[in-house]
Design a protein around this motif. Structure first.
Motif, mmCIF file in Angstrom:
data_model
loop_
_atom_site.group_PDB
_atom_site.id
_atom_site.type_symbol
_atom_site.label_atom_id
_atom_site.label_comp_id
_atom_site.label_asym_id
_atom_site.label_seq_id
_atom_site.Cartn_x
_atom_site.Cartn_y
_atom_site.Cartn_z
ATOM 1 N N TYR A 82 -14.929 83.858 3.550
ATOM 2 C CA TYR A 82 -14.768 82.421 3.733
ATOM 3 C C TYR A 82 -13.590 82.123 4.645
ATOM 4 O O TYR A 82 -12.558 82.772 4.596
ATOM 5 C CB TYR A 82 -14.560 81.734 2.383
ATOM 6 N N VAL A 83 -13.747 81.091 5.420
ATOM 7 C CA VAL A 83 -12.696 80.693 6.348
ATOM 8 C C VAL A 83 -11.679 79.830 5.600
ATOM 9 O O VAL A 83 -12.032 78.761 5.109
ATOM 10 C CB VAL A 83 -13.282 79.889 7.530
ATOM 11 N N PRO A 84 -10.424 80.252 5.487
ATOM 12 C CA PRO A 84 -9.456 79.431 4.759
ATOM 13 C C PRO A 84 -9.063 78.208 5.567
ATOM 14 O O PRO A 84 -9.011 78.247 6.785
ATOM 15 C CB PRO A 84 -8.263 80.382 4.582
ATOM 16 N N ARG A 85 -8.829 77.135 4.871
ATOM 17 C CA ARG A 85 -8.323 75.932 5.512
ATOM 18 C C ARG A 85 -7.261 75.327 4.606
ATOM 19 O O ARG A 85 -7.233 75.577 3.413
ATOM 20 C CB ARG A 85 -9.451 74.929 5.768
ATOM 21 N N GLU A 86 -6.389 74.531 5.161
ATOM 22 C CA GLU A 86 -5.300 73.945 4.400
ATOM 23 C C GLU A 86 -5.506 72.452 4.244
ATOM 24 O O GLU A 86 -5.931 71.770 5.174
ATOM 25 C CB GLU A 86 -3.963 74.224 5.090
ATOM 26 N N THR A 87 -5.220 71.975 3.060
ATOM 27 C CA THR A 87 -5.248 70.532 2.812
ATOM 28 C C THR A 87 -3.876 70.113 2.313
ATOM 29 O O THR A 87 -3.157 70.904 1.691
ATOM 30 C CB THR A 87 -6.312 70.160 1.768
ATOM 31 N N ASN A 88 -3.507 68.886 2.584
ATOM 32 C CA ASN A 88 -2.192 68.381 2.191
ATOM 33 C C ASN A 88 -2.341 67.157 1.311
ATOM 34 O O ASN A 88 -3.304 66.394 1.438
ATOM 35 C CB ASN A 88 -1.372 68.018 3.443
ATOM 36 N N SER A 89 -1.394 66.973 0.413
ATOM 37 C CA SER A 89 -1.392 65.790 -0.436
ATOM 38 C C SER A 89 0.031 65.310 -0.625
ATOM 39 O O SER A 89 0.986 66.067 -0.458
ATOM 40 C CB SER A 89 -2.034 66.086 -1.798
ATOM 41 N N LEU A 90 0.148 64.037 -0.953
ATOM 42 C CA LEU A 90 1.459 63.428 -1.150
ATOM 43 C C LEU A 90 1.553 62.852 -2.554
ATOM 44 O O LEU A 90 0.560 62.401 -3.122
ATOM 45 C CB LEU A 90 1.693 62.316 -0.127
ATOM 46 N N GLY A 91 2.752 62.851 -3.097
ATOM 47 C CA GLY A 91 3.009 62.257 -4.397
ATOM 48 C C GLY A 91 4.481 61.943 -4.530
ATOM 49 O O GLY A 91 5.248 62.013 -3.557
ATOM 50 N N ALA A 112 -1.501 73.991 -5.741
ATOM 51 C CA ALA A 112 -0.686 73.974 -4.520
ATOM 52 C C ALA A 112 -0.174 75.371 -4.193
ATOM 53 O O ALA A 112 0.294 76.104 -5.077
ATOM 54 C CB ALA A 112 0.494 73.016 -4.696
ATOM 55 N N SER A 113 -0.282 75.759 -2.925
ATOM 56 C CA SER A 113 0.286 77.035 -2.478
ATOM 57 C C SER A 113 1.741 76.859 -2.066
ATOM 58 O O SER A 113 2.515 77.827 -2.048
ATOM 59 C CB SER A 113 -0.527 77.590 -1.311
ATOM 60 N N GLU A 114 2.111 75.621 -1.738
ATOM 61 C CA GLU A 114 3.513 75.318 -1.406
ATOM 62 C C GLU A 114 3.819 73.891 -1.827
ATOM 63 O O GLU A 114 3.006 72.988 -1.640
ATOM 64 C CB GLU A 114 3.766 75.486 0.088
ATOM 65 N N ILE A 115 5.003 73.704 -2.406
ATOM 66 C CA ILE A 115 5.452 72.379 -2.838
ATOM 67 C C ILE A 115 6.794 72.103 -2.179
ATOM 68 O O ILE A 115 7.744 72.885 -2.331
ATOM 69 C CB ILE A 115 5.610 72.302 -4.374
ATOM 70 N N VAL A 116 6.865 71.005 -1.439
ATOM 71 C CA VAL A 116 8.110 70.633 -0.758
ATOM 72 C C VAL A 116 8.595 69.293 -1.303
ATOM 73 O O VAL A 116 7.835 68.314 -1.342
ATOM 74 C CB VAL A 116 7.907 70.537 0.767
ATOM 75 N N VAL A 117 9.851 69.272 -1.730
ATOM 76 C CA VAL A 117 10.468 68.063 -2.260
ATOM 77 C C VAL A 117 11.406 67.483 -1.205
ATOM 78 O O VAL A 117 12.298 68.177 -0.700
ATOM 79 C CB VAL A 117 11.258 68.369 -3.549
#
Length: 467
Positions: A82-91, A112-117
């Motif tokens: 499968y071709v990986p793709r990235e999605t982003n979300s905000l909170g 989440a693979s990465e969480i940025v504060v």
């Protein structure tokens, strides 16, 4: 005439000033607490639905060698599978401690693979997920930092309906957005939040506000903004927040034990309707009606029975069934609690030792292949259950399977094919013959309670036979 005009202007100024004086001023609260509210962005890696080995578009012909890698990336993907793709979300979120513990929603950081504060001073810190709880939609994060600004924790039980509250968050990515409103209701039970007595407000909440704090007028956090009711996907005046005491209880368990343990009573419950209240001899509908008692559970050991109505749990008055699960869930495991019930019109008191909540599953059955039986005065056709069906439907003993529902009383009451009828007016149903005898003798013009099981969950229904 001039004096009248002056007096009118003076009166208008006084009234305007008085009205303005009654409106709250949130400026100091925002100044004192805005620094502790953070923006949370996450990255999730999800598989693409198209495989790199099949159903692919062919690469264009006559591609120059130096551009092969470029075209291969778009037409065949970077590799096999499968071709990986990235999605982003905000909170949103808020800082609990100076050393970097942050509270937010589970759904904001789930998978989440990465969480940025991102802090108000523009610093961006990678956060570690300490743990999260899907049932309450609470997650605890940790960033490596010192002397961070923190929020103060309030007491949601002291909130009054009609009281002003304020939210700070990141709706649609607009950081540090402030909205205000009032508490619309307390103790709301939502379909996907059995262990959360939600605070309902009319504060404008939109995607991106999730996980942000809800402040009272003392500048203390009383809830975590979590959900909205919407038919359009945007704000429609109904917002729901997780009470901060529930969230802090979950966060503390995650921090100290690495998991969340919930109290368990071992019953399945429902609301008492007007007709059910009448059938159980109650003067008004209230309490949590016990529709099922789990064998070997705390409730069975305490003597609770099907048809009992729980009206008080350890000093907490139970008006609706939705009020009971959050109270039981927050009760420490192995702690004893006093329960007040109504049983066949009489009040009784019991003591239960709260257990640990286990996982449960539901089952369904196909009724198409069952033999036809006669339709009774309720408009029902029922059949006996064999051992295989009992195991599949999690019905240990008694009960009959509903094959067909015709026009009439049963259909109006909400009974459906595939339901299992367990009791009629507190009398267990042994088999189809027993059911038909009981139904034939039911009185006219009186509310009758019927206990059914649907998709593994029991529920009481009420009906009246007109003639």
């Amino acid at each position: 005439m001039f004096n009248k005009f002056v007096n009118s202007i003076w009166l208008l100024v006084v009234l305007t000033t008085a009205a303005h004086a009654q409106l709250p001023d949130f400026t100091e609260m925002v100044k004192n607490n805005g620094d502790a509210v953070v923006n949370i962005s996450t990255t999730q890696k999800a598989p693409d639905m198209q495989s790199a080995d099949s159903d692919q578009q062919p690469m264009p012909q006559d591609v120059p060698p130096e551009l092969e890698d470029f075209f291969r990336h778009f037409f065949q993907g970077p590799g096999r599978g499968y071709v990986p793709r990235e999605t982003n979300s905000l909170g949103s979120g808020f800082v609990l401690s100076k050393d970097g513990y942050i509270l937010t929603n589970h759904h904001v950081v789930n998978n989440a693979s990465e969480i940025v504060v991102k802090l108000k001073d523009r610093r961006e810190l990678v956060a570690k997920l300490i743990g999260s709880d899907e049932s309450t939609d609470v997650a605890l994060l940790k960033v490596e930092a010192k002397e961070l600004p923190v929020v103060q924790i309030g007491a949601p039980e002291q909130l009054q309906v009609g009281e002003w509250v304020l939210a700070i968050g990141t709706p649609f990515g607009f950081e540090q957005s402030v909205t205000a409103g009032i508490v619309s209701a307390k103790g709301r039970s939502l379909p996907d939040g059995n262990y959360v007595p939600f605070i309902q407000t009319d504060v404008a909440i939109n995607p991106g506000n999730s996980g942000g704090p809800l402040f009272n007028m003392q500048g203390k956090v009383v809830g975590i903004n979590s959900q909205i009711y919407s038919r359009s996907g945007g704000y429609m005046g109904l917002s729901f927040a997780i009470p901060i005491d529930v969230a802090m209880n979950v966060a503390e368990q995650i921090k100290t034990k690495g998991k969340v343990s919930r109290g368990w009573l071992g019953v399945q419950i429902q609301d008492v309707t007007r007709q059910l209240a009448e059938s159980f001899g109650m003067d008004r509908p209230h309490g949590a009606l016990v529709a099922k008692v789990i064998p070997g559970g705390p409730a069975e050991k305490a003597g609770i029975q099907i048809g009992d109505i729980i009206v008080d749990f350890d000093g907490h008055i139970i008006e609706t069934s939705g009020e009971l699960p959050p109270i039981v869930g927050m009760t420490p495991v192995d702690e004893k609690a006093n329960i007040k019930i109504i049983r066949q019109g009489d009040k009784e008191e019991l003591t239960v030792k709260v257990g640990l909540l286990p996982a449960q599953a539901a089952a369904q059955i196909n009724t198409d292949a069952l033999p036809e039986t006669a339709v009774d005065r309720l408009g029902l056709a029922v059949a006996d259950l064999n051992d295989e069906q009992r195991q599949q439907l999690q019905v240990e003993k008694n009960g009959v399977l509903v094959q067909k529902v015709g026009k009439g009383i049963a259909l109006d009451a909400g009974i459906q094919p595939g339901d299992v009828i367990l009791r009629v007016q507190n009398t267990p149903i042994r088999d189809a013959a027993d059911f038909n005898k009981i139904v034939a003798k039911l009185p006219v013009g009186k509310s009758i309670a019927m206990l059914i099981q649907r998709n593994g969950s029991p529920v009481f229904l009420a009906f009246k036979i007109d003639k």
